[in-house]
Design a protein around this motif. Structure first.
Motif, short mmCIF file in Angstrom:
data_model
loop_
_atom_site.label_atom_id
_atom_site.label_comp_id
_atom_site.label_asym_id
_atom_site.label_seq_id
_atom_site.Cartn_x
_atom_site.Cartn_y
_atom_site.Cartn_z
N ASN A 99 -60.12 -40.88 32.95
CA ASN A 99 -59.36 -41.81 32.12
C ASN A 99 -58.56 -41.11 31.04
O ASN A 99 -58.78 -41.28 29.85
CB ASN A 99 -60.31 -42.85 31.50
N THR A 100 -57.63 -40.30 31.45
CA THR A 100 -56.68 -39.69 30.53
C THR A 100 -55.30 -39.85 31.15
O THR A 100 -55.15 -39.88 32.38
CB THR A 100 -56.96 -38.20 30.29
N ALA A 101 -54.27 -39.93 30.31
CA ALA A 101 -52.92 -40.12 30.81
C ALA A 101 -52.51 -38.97 31.72
O ALA A 101 -51.73 -39.15 32.65
CB ALA A 101 -51.95 -40.23 29.64
N LYS A 102 -53.05 -37.80 31.47
CA LYS A 102 -52.69 -36.62 32.26
C LYS A 102 -52.98 -36.83 33.74
O LYS A 102 -52.32 -36.23 34.59
CB LYS A 102 -53.46 -35.40 31.74
N ASN A 103 -53.94 -37.68 34.07
CA ASN A 103 -54.39 -37.78 35.45
C ASN A 103 -54.06 -39.11 36.12
O ASN A 103 -54.54 -39.37 37.22
CB ASN A 103 -55.91 -37.54 35.49
N VAL A 104 -53.27 -39.95 35.49
CA VAL A 104 -52.86 -41.22 36.08
C VAL A 104 -51.38 -41.13 36.44
O VAL A 104 -50.54 -40.81 35.60
CB VAL A 104 -53.11 -42.40 35.13
N VAL A 105 -51.07 -41.40 37.71
CA VAL A 105 -49.71 -41.23 38.23
C VAL A 105 -49.24 -42.55 38.84
O VAL A 105 -49.99 -43.21 39.56
CB VAL A 105 -49.67 -40.12 39.30
N LEU A 106 -47.97 -42.91 38.57
CA LEU A 106 -47.36 -44.08 39.19
C LEU A 106 -46.09 -43.65 39.93
O LEU A 106 -45.19 -43.07 39.35
CB LEU A 106 -47.00 -45.14 38.14
N PHE A 107 -46.04 -43.94 41.25
CA PHE A 107 -44.86 -43.68 42.06
C PHE A 107 -43.97 -44.92 42.09
O PHE A 107 -44.45 -46.05 42.26
CB PHE A 107 -45.26 -43.36 43.50
N ASN A 128 -42.73 -52.12 33.68
CA ASN A 128 -43.51 -52.25 32.46
C ASN A 128 -44.76 -53.09 32.69
O ASN A 128 -45.85 -52.76 32.19
CB ASN A 128 -42.66 -52.87 31.35
N SER A 129 -44.64 -54.18 33.45
CA SER A 129 -45.82 -55.01 33.74
C SER A 129 -46.88 -54.20 34.48
O SER A 129 -48.08 -54.30 34.20
CB SER A 129 -45.42 -56.23 34.58
N VAL A 130 -46.44 -53.38 35.43
CA VAL A 130 -47.38 -52.56 36.19
C VAL A 130 -48.01 -51.49 35.31
O VAL A 130 -49.23 -51.25 35.38
CB VAL A 130 -46.67 -51.95 37.41
N ILE A 131 -47.22 -50.85 34.47
CA ILE A 131 -47.77 -49.82 33.59
C ILE A 131 -48.79 -50.43 32.63
O ILE A 131 -49.87 -49.84 32.40
CB ILE A 131 -46.65 -49.10 32.83
N GLU A 132 -48.49 -51.58 32.06
CA GLU A 132 -49.45 -52.23 31.17
C GLU A 132 -50.73 -52.60 31.91
O GLU A 132 -51.83 -52.48 31.37
CB GLU A 132 -48.82 -53.47 30.52
N PHE A 133 -50.59 -53.03 33.16
CA PHE A 133 -51.76 -53.33 34.00
C PHE A 133 -52.61 -52.07 34.19
O PHE A 133 -53.84 -52.10 34.05
CB PHE A 133 -51.28 -53.88 35.34
N ILE A 134 -51.97 -50.96 34.53
CA ILE A 134 -52.69 -49.71 34.76
C ILE A 134 -53.34 -49.22 33.47
O ILE A 134 -54.49 -48.74 33.48
CB ILE A 134 -51.74 -48.63 35.33
N LYS A 135 -52.65 -49.33 32.36
CA LYS A 135 -53.21 -48.92 31.08
C LYS A 135 -54.50 -49.68 30.76
O LYS A 135 -55.49 -49.10 30.31
CB LYS A 135 -52.19 -49.12 29.96
N SER A 168 -36.43 -43.59 29.04
CA SER A 168 -35.50 -43.39 27.92
C SER A 168 -35.69 -44.41 26.81
O SER A 168 -35.33 -44.14 25.66
CB SER A 168 -34.05 -43.43 28.42
N ILE A 169 -36.28 -45.57 27.13
CA ILE A 169 -36.49 -46.59 26.10
C ILE A 169 -37.96 -46.95 25.91
O ILE A 169 -38.29 -47.76 25.04
CB ILE A 169 -35.68 -47.87 26.40
N ASN A 170 -38.86 -46.35 26.72
CA ASN A 170 -40.30 -46.64 26.62
C ASN A 170 -41.10 -45.34 26.70
O ASN A 170 -42.13 -45.27 27.36
CB ASN A 170 -40.75 -47.57 27.75
N GLN A 171 -40.63 -44.31 26.00
CA GLN A 171 -41.24 -42.99 26.15
C GLN A 171 -42.69 -42.95 25.71
O GLN A 171 -43.46 -42.11 26.19
CB GLN A 171 -40.41 -41.95 25.39
N ASP A 172 -43.09 -43.84 24.83
CA ASP A 172 -44.49 -43.87 24.39
C ASP A 172 -45.44 -44.21 25.52
O ASP A 172 -46.65 -43.95 25.42
CB ASP A 172 -44.67 -44.87 23.25
N ASN A 173 -44.93 -44.80 26.60
CA ASN A 173 -45.77 -45.18 27.73
C ASN A 173 -45.84 -44.10 28.81
O ASN A 173 -46.56 -44.27 29.80
CB ASN A 173 -45.26 -46.47 28.37
#
Length: 405
Positions: A72-80, A173-180, A205-210
């Motif tokens: 559970n770290t961002a380093k190891n979660v990937v979205l294609f 964004n909906s998918v990323i929030e779901f994964i988070k 470019s507009i959601n770099q914090d994610n």
């Protein structure tokens, strides 16, 4: 034999569909057994064809079965994120020998997700069931199935371009929030190919914090001096979908750019179409002949959603400051614009790799090994063979070299 069960679990007001409950054993022993888990991610659509409707976005996960802790770290979660024509599973989870990019990373310990946007795979396909909702030229491909003889041209029931870059960013964004929420992380790594390059790039470019790190394979639609403003009229008038058949995709787009004797392995093109068709059940039944894996393996039609893009330019690229890897084949017509994209990125941690004997469909070619190894290095170390900034190239044997070699 692996029996497929369907399990529906209600969790945090989200439906989780688990289709293949079997484990996959791989030739490469370090991959172990890898699970496939499919999700339906809730989303309120902003696409033209179903604006305001509650829909679900298809999301697939590939992850090692024995992982008690899903890293559970961002380093190891990937979205294609897929490109403009081929849906996500045939693109990145290609079940041909060792070609699956998603399975490769899952075997290395990553928690890998793959999403289909509106108009692709098992995500919603609004206004795409009416065969008249394509141009008259495309309608000819559907005569006499499902449009009868004499039925062309027929009037569309919906005459607007379906997706916009903004509606697709909303879905990402909906998918990323779901994964988070699912994996308790603050950021994910993004990998996009072709149209997925503009999608992941403009999103970052507009959601770099994610976003932890960004990998782009041959982005389309990059215009260094293009406008940052949406078109004055939205939704834009036009057909909501177009069509591609086997010959158009395989020979017209792919093999027209195959120039090395050993660029494509025997059986790859047949395997690609065989995996595309089940992810478009309706399209596979259109055309003459309809798709039949035994009797007509090159039949059927692939439905492709229409899109309105803007804002993928030097201004957007300059806002991307996270580690970014760009890869593109030497026979890809997008090579020059991807080089511009690399130059325009605001990141001081960026690498560009040109691949010899590779074209836009390199993920289905022998050089897929470059994609796998370079992305693994980048995700682990923000570098490729220790290079954190600069240009590299991959020779036809799959080896990656510093540009000065």
């Amino acid at each position: 034999m692996c029996f497929i069960y369907r399990l529906i679990v209600l969790m945090v007001s989200v439906s989780l569909f688990v289709y293949p409950s079997c484990l996959f054993a791989n030739e490469n022993s370090d991959r172990g057994k890898i699970l496939t888990i499919d999700y339906a991610v809730p989303h309120v659509s902003s696409a033209a064809g179903n604006t305001g409707e509650n829909v679900v976005i298809f999301l697939r996960e590939r992850v090692k079965a024995e992982k008690d802790n899903r890293m559970n770290t961002a380093k190891n979660v990937v979205l294609f994120v897929h490109g403009g024509s081929v849906s996500v599973v045939p693109a990145f989870d290609f079940s041909f020998k060792d070609y699956s990019w998603a399975e490769f990373l899952a075997g290395k310990g990553f928690d890998v997700f793959l999403m289909d946007l509106t108009g692709y795979g098992f995500s919603p396909r609004p206004q795409m069931t009416d065969p008249c909702n394509v141009s008259p030229t495309n309608q000819q491909k559907l005569t006499p199935n499902p449009i009868p003889e004499g039925g062309v041209p027929c009037d569309p029931s919906f005459y607007f371009v379906n997706n916009t870059i903004e509606s697709e960013r909303d879905e990402i964004n909906s998918v990323i929030e779901f994964i988070k929420d699912l994996r308790d992380v603050q950021r994910v790594n993004l990998i996009g190919w072709s149209g997925g390059g503009i999608r992941t790039g403009t999103y970052t470019s507009i959601n770099q914090d994610n976003v932890e790190k960004l990998i782009i394979l041959a982005s389309s639609n990059y215009e260094r001096y293009g406008s940052s403003d949406p078109p004055a009229v939205l939704p834009r008038p036009g057909y909501p979908m177009s069509l591609q058949d086997y010959d158009g995709l395989i020979y017209g787009r792919w093999f027209a750019n195959v120039h090395c004797d050993d660029q494509v392995e025997q059986g790859s093109k047949e395997a690609a179409w065989a995996q595309i068709m089940p992810f478009d059940p309706l399209g596979s039944s259109w055309g003459t002949p309809a798709w039949n894996p035994i009797a007509s393996p090159d039949g059927g039609i692939m439905r492709v959603v229409s899109r309105t893009n803007w804002g993928w330019n030097a201004e957007a690229a300059s806002r991307i400051t996270i580690p970014t890897l760009i890869m593109v084949g030497e026979f890809d017509g997008l090579l020059a614009t991807n080089k511009q994209l690399f130059e325009d990125l605001g990141s001081q941690n960026k690498v560009f790799i040109k691949m010899d004997c590779a074209c836009h469909f390199v993920k289905w070619e022998r050089q897929h090994v470059v994609l796998q190894e370079a992305s693994l290095d980048w995700l682990l170390h923000s570098s490729v063979q220790g290079v954190k900034m600069g240009e590299m190239w991959a020779s036809a044997d799959g080896k990656i070299h510093r540009d000065t070699e």
